[in-house]
Structures are given as structure tokens and as C-alpha cells.
Write a protein that holds these residues in place. Structure first.
Motif, mmCIF file in Angstrom:
data_model
loop_
_atom_site.group_PDB
_atom_site.id
_atom_site.type_symbol
_atom_site.label_atom_id
_atom_site.label_comp_id
_atom_site.label_asym_id
_atom_site.label_seq_id
_atom_site.Cartn_x
_atom_site.Cartn_y
_atom_site.Cartn_z
ATOM 1 N N THR A 11 0.793 -1.236 0.000
ATOM 2 C CA THR A 11 0.000 0.000 0.000
ATOM 3 C C THR A 11 0.822 1.283 0.000
ATOM 4 O O THR A 11 0.249 2.369 -0.134
ATOM 5 N N VAL B 124 -6.201 5.323 -9.296
ATOM 6 C CA VAL B 124 -6.562 3.949 -9.673
ATOM 7 C C VAL B 124 -5.497 2.976 -9.154
ATOM 8 O O VAL B 124 -5.824 1.898 -8.631
ATOM 9 N N LEU B 125 -4.239 3.355 -9.295
ATOM 10 C CA LEU B 125 -3.151 2.513 -8.783
ATOM 11 C C LEU B 125 -3.267 2.325 -7.275
ATOM 12 O O LEU B 125 -3.135 1.203 -6.765
ATOM 13 N N LEU C 93 -6.140 -0.032 -6.383
ATOM 14 C CA LEU C 93 -5.775 -1.430 -6.634
ATOM 15 C C LEU C 93 -4.854 -1.960 -5.535
ATOM 16 O O LEU C 93 -4.990 -3.118 -5.110
ATOM 17 N N CYS C 94 -3.941 -1.124 -5.064
ATOM 18 C CA CYS C 94 -3.034 -1.549 -3.993
ATOM 19 C C CYS C 94 -3.780 -1.733 -2.676
ATOM 20 O O CYS C 94 -3.506 -2.676 -1.921
ATOM 21 N N LEU D 48 -6.884 -2.625 -2.447
ATOM 22 C CA LEU D 48 -7.602 -3.886 -2.627
ATOM 23 C C LEU D 48 -6.654 -5.072 -2.462
ATOM 24 O O LEU D 48 -7.042 -6.122 -1.935
ATOM 25 N N GLY D 49 -5.413 -4.901 -2.918
ATOM 26 C CA GLY D 49 -4.412 -5.950 -2.723
ATOM 27 C C GLY D 49 -4.148 -6.198 -1.254
ATOM 28 O O GLY D 49 -4.026 -7.354 -0.815
ATOM 29 N N ALA E 93 -10.254 1.620 -0.280
ATOM 30 C CA ALA E 93 -10.305 1.486 -1.742
ATOM 31 C C ALA E 93 -11.551 2.162 -2.302
ATOM 32 O O ALA E 93 -11.487 2.868 -3.320
#
Length: 203
Positions: free
Chosen positions: A50, A83-84, A87-88, A90-91, A113
Motif C-alpha cells: 500500500t 486507480v493505482l 488497486l493496492c 484492494l491488494g 479502496a
């Protein structure tokens, strides 16, 4: 005052907030009963997912000219970096879910997110504060942890400190002329509501 505001903006960057949340969860909840090696391995992985990955991506965008400022002060340049970051986040959520972390914890990342996605959309027309959203989400996570069976003891003092720090960060962003009062208030509300609602679904 400007120096203090810059320091607050850096220390409480949205990229650091997930790691702070993970550290607080690790030592203010029953997670503290886990071996220290497990906790710090988890914290490190969350930090990489993150913070390191999105920061590296944003720096690469800056070096290639996709964004003109790594601090993303230009509202029109925030979409791809956001957006990046989403996604992180969410990761991080998926990693904690697969590690069997309590739902209120991985929902903190899911809420972050969602707040990030909302910020990305709103920023197409209006510059909402990501710093305030991150802090609002952190406050919501503290409330969620306090409402769960995982809290070791009363978190009143910790929640109060988190709220005060949120106010300080919001003030710093306004003082630096990065946002208006309405933009930081909207950001804080965005982060708090998204994290709180998703966390409440898990309790």
C-alpha cells in the motif's frame, strides 16, 4: 506554521495510513497475542503493497511526464495514480482476507479502496482531499475496532488522538492552500463513511 503543515502532510500521507492502521490494529487488539514476527511480517507486507508499490508507480509517472508533481497537487492528473492506489488497497484487503485477519481489519482496506475510487471520480470536477479521507478512514477503523470483540481495552484516548490528528491534518492542508475547508471536510466524511459502513457489515 508552514513547515509544521508540510511535516503533517508528509507524515500522514494517504500512502502511510494503511500501515499506521495495521500497526494500531496489531497492538491495540487481540492480534497482539500473535508472535511479533508474524505481526511485523504482516505490517511489512502491507507497507510494501500500500505504500512502496504505489509510491514507486507515482514516481515513475512523474519521471515519464504523466504527472507534473509527485505530490499530485494538480487535480486533473490524479485519476491514474488514484486507480493505482485503489488497486493496492484492494491488494492489501485480499492479503489480509487470505491471512484470516478479522473482517473489520481487511474491511478497513476495502473501505479505503472505495473512498479512493470515490475521490478519483469526484476529482474529475472538484478537488476533494485524499489526506483527509485517509485520516477519516483511520478514525473509522478505530471506532470499528472498539465496537468489535477484538479490542483489548477502551480505545477512547486513542480515538480522541486520531480525531485531533485528523483535525490537524485538515488544517494543514487548508493552510498550505492545497484545499478549501469544504474539500477537507468532504474528504474526511468520504473516508470515514466508506470505512465505517463496510466495517459495520462485518461486525
Amino acid at each position: 506554521m508552514k513547515k509544521i503543515s508540510n511535516v503533517l502532510s508528509y507524515i500522514f500521507s494517504p500512502l502511510f495510513i494503511p500501515t499506521y492502521g495495521m500497526i494500531l490494529a496489531s497492538y491495540l487488539s487481540l492480534l497482539v497475542l500473535l508472535p511479533s514476527s508474524v505481526l511485523w511480517t504482516t505490517i511489512t507486507i502491507i507497507f510494501i503493497i500500500t505504500c512502496v508499490i504505489p509510491a514507486t508507480g507515482i514516481l515513475a509517472m512523474y519521471r515519464t511526464g504523466l504527472v507534473s508533481d509527485p505530490a499530485l497537487n494538480d487535480r486533473t492528473e490524479r485519476t491514474v495514480p488514484y486507480v493505482l492506489v485503489v488497486l493496492c488497497y484492494l491488494g492489501g484487503c485480499l492479503f489480509l482476507y487470505r491471512a484470516s485477519a478479522p473482517a473489520w481489519l481487511y474491511m478497513f482496506f476495502a473501505g479505503g479502496a472505495v473512498a479512493g475510487a470515490i475521490s478519483a471520480i469526484v476529482n474529475r470536477w472538484w478537488k476533494i482531499s485524499a489526506h483527509a479521507a485517509g485520516m477519516g478512514g483511520l478514525v473509522a477503523m478505530m471506532f470499528s475496532m472498539a465496537s468489535s470483540q477484538y479490542a483489548l481495552h477502551s480505545l477512547d484516548i486513542w480515538i480522541s488522538v486520531a480525531i485531533i490528528l485528523t483535525g490537524m491534518v485538515m488544517t494543514a492542508r487548508v493552510y498550505l492552500d492545497r484545499h478549501t475547508l469544504m474539500q477537507v471536510m468532504a474528504g474526511a466524511a468520504n473516508g470515514f463513511v466508506c470505512v465505517w459502513l463496510l466495517s459495520m457489515l462485518s461486525l
